[in-house]
Scaffold this motif. Structure first.
Motif, PDB file in Angstrom:
ATOM      1  N   UNK A   1      27.073  61.810   9.154  1.00  0.00           N
ATOM      2  CA  UNK A   1      26.172  62.689   8.406  1.00  0.00           C
ATOM      3  C   UNK A   1      26.517  62.702   6.911  1.00  0.00           C
ATOM      4  N   UNK A   2      27.801  62.623   6.586  1.00  0.00           N
ATOM      5  CA  UNK A   2      28.183  62.560   5.172  1.00  0.00           C
ATOM      6  C   UNK A   2      27.694  61.292   4.509  1.00  0.00           C
ATOM      7  N   UNK A   3      27.736  60.178   5.242  1.00  0.00           N
ATOM      8  CA  UNK A   3      27.239  58.905   4.708  1.00  0.00           C
ATOM      9  C   UNK A   3      25.728  58.967   4.491  1.00  0.00           C
ATOM     10  N   UNK A   4      25.022  59.572   5.434  1.00  0.00           N
ATOM     11  CA  UNK A   4      23.572  59.719   5.272  1.00  0.00           C
ATOM     12  C   UNK A   4      23.242  60.592   4.074  1.00  0.00           C
ATOM     13  N   UNK A   5      23.982  61.700   3.908  1.00  0.00           N
ATOM     14  CA  UNK A   5      23.758  62.603   2.787  1.00  0.00           C
ATOM     15  C   UNK A   5      23.957  61.873   1.466  1.00  0.00           C
ATOM     16  N   UNK A   6      25.102  61.198   1.316  1.00  0.00           N
ATOM     17  CA  UNK A   6      25.391  60.517   0.051  1.00  0.00           C
ATOM     18  C   UNK A   6      24.394  59.402  -0.217  1.00  0.00           C
ATOM     19  N   UNK A   7      23.936  58.737   0.834  1.00  0.00           N
ATOM     20  CA  UNK A   7      22.957  57.654   0.659  1.00  0.00           C
ATOM     21  C   UNK A   7      21.631  58.189   0.131  1.00  0.00           C
ATOM     22  N   UNK A   8      21.198  59.346   0.641  1.00  0.00           N
ATOM     23  CA  UNK A   8      19.963  59.958   0.125  1.00  0.00           C
ATOM     24  C   UNK A   8      20.139  60.346  -1.347  1.00  0.00           C
ATOM     25  N   UNK A   9      21.298  60.880  -1.697  1.00  0.00           N
ATOM     26  CA  UNK A   9      21.548  61.233  -3.098  1.00  0.00           C
ATOM     27  C   UNK A   9      21.447  59.991  -3.979  1.00  0.00           C
ATOM     28  N   UNK A  10      22.072  58.890  -3.548  1.00  0.00           N
ATOM     29  CA  UNK A  10      22.014  57.657  -4.329  1.00  0.00           C
ATOM     30  C   UNK A  10      20.573  57.184  -4.495  1.00  0.00           C
ATOM     31  N   UNK A  11      19.807  57.175  -3.393  1.00  0.00           N
ATOM     32  CA  UNK A  11      18.416  56.757  -3.465  1.00  0.00           C
ATOM     33  C   UNK A  11      17.582  57.650  -4.369  1.00  0.00           C
ATOM     34  N   UNK A  12      17.820  58.955  -4.284  1.00  0.00           N
ATOM     35  CA  UNK A  12      17.054  59.899  -5.108  1.00  0.00           C
ATOM     36  C   UNK A  12      17.327  59.692  -6.591  1.00  0.00           C
TER      37      UNK A  12
END
Length: 279
Positions: free
Chosen positions: A222-233
């Motif tokens: 879940x932390x990896x998914x969260x950080x990935x969305x931040x990077x994409x945003x």
């Protein structure tokens, strides 16, 4: 299309690291360019797994990317296996990070007040040096304390949510002042009400805390998914606050679906059917 060099391991089971980052960034319109740091049959919480460290192979990527003058709009790092791997990341930054490249460091160093055995002495100082290069840092509470040399035990003694968040904000501001990065403290469970989990954002002008209902589960990735969305945003030109809200909504839906299937936490979340939320 914007490109991100994703420096993380590849685990066949557990839905984390590269298997989380690649689909999220892809659906958000960003090309994920994986730099695998290790390959595993399953993430390390599984009772047994095959593991091969790829640190020695990382310079080959830099050499080949350099031949065709590769450029990256973002660089995104996660778990590292040792000092040599952090040194390789510094080599990557020296060759490919420009003033226009956004560096997101997810400093996976420990949890629940305990550092992973790897993080002591020189290894800790090298990670502190790496986050000083970052534009965005996404530590949990334990990792924030390790990076700032502040007391996790002192934080854990607060009984009231407002006092706890205020003290945590002060910790985050110490890290922000040290690194000049945008800091998101992730996975915050207020002491007085553990039915909620939240994230705290701090930069040089803004503080923002948001929380969601928490089901008490600690799912892999879940932390990896969260950080990935931040990077994409960030690469889509959205603000950190917009990225946080999107990541939280995405994860809430994925976790809700996962709970309905009674999926073991070690297997990660059913995020795939909710990727359309990120379009």
């Amino acid at each position: 299309m914007k490109k991100v060099a994703v420096v993380q391991d590849l685990s066949s089971f557990g839905k984390c690291s590269l298997t989380a980052a690649i689909p999220v960034l892809s659906v958000m319109g960003v090309q994920a360019c994986p730099l695998p740091t290790a390959v595993l049959s399953a993430q390390t919480d599984y009772p047994s797994f095959f593991y091969e460290d790829l640190t020695e192979k990382m310079p080959n990527y830099f050499e080949e990317w350099g031949k065709y003058k590769a450029t990256f709009d973002g660089i995104y790092t996660g778990f590292v296996t040792g000092r040599a791997q952090i040194d390789a990341i510094f080599d990557l930054l020296a060759q490919f990070k420009t003033s226009h490249t956004k560096l997101l460091v997810d400093p996976i160093m420990g949890d629940q007040g305990e550092a992973y055995k790897l993080y002591k002495g020189d290894m800790l100082s090298r990670m502190r040096a790496l986050v000083e290069q970052a534009d965005i840092i996404t530590p949990n509470i334990t990792e924030c304390c390790l990076l700032t040399n502040q007391s996790y035990e002192k934080l854990s003694r607060y009984k009231h949510e407002a006092d706890f968040i205020q003290a945590l904000q002060e910790q985050a501001q110490i890290l922000q002042n040290k690194t000049k990065a945008q800091v998101i403290i992730t996975g915050i469970i207020p002491p007085a009400n553990q039915a909620y989990i939240g994230n705290l954002f701090v930069d040089d002008t803004t503080t923002y805390f948001n929380k969601k209902l928490y089901n008490g589960k600690n799912y892999s990735g879940t932390g990896d998914l969260f950080a990935s969305v931040i990077m994409g945003s960030i690469l889509r030109g959205e603000s950190i606050q917009e990225g946080m809200l999107l990541a939280e909504h995405f994860l809430t839906q994925a976790i809700t679906t996962t709970a309905q299937y009674h999926t073991p936490e070690i297997e990660g979340v059913h995020f795939e059917q909710h990727l359309s939320l990120l379009l």
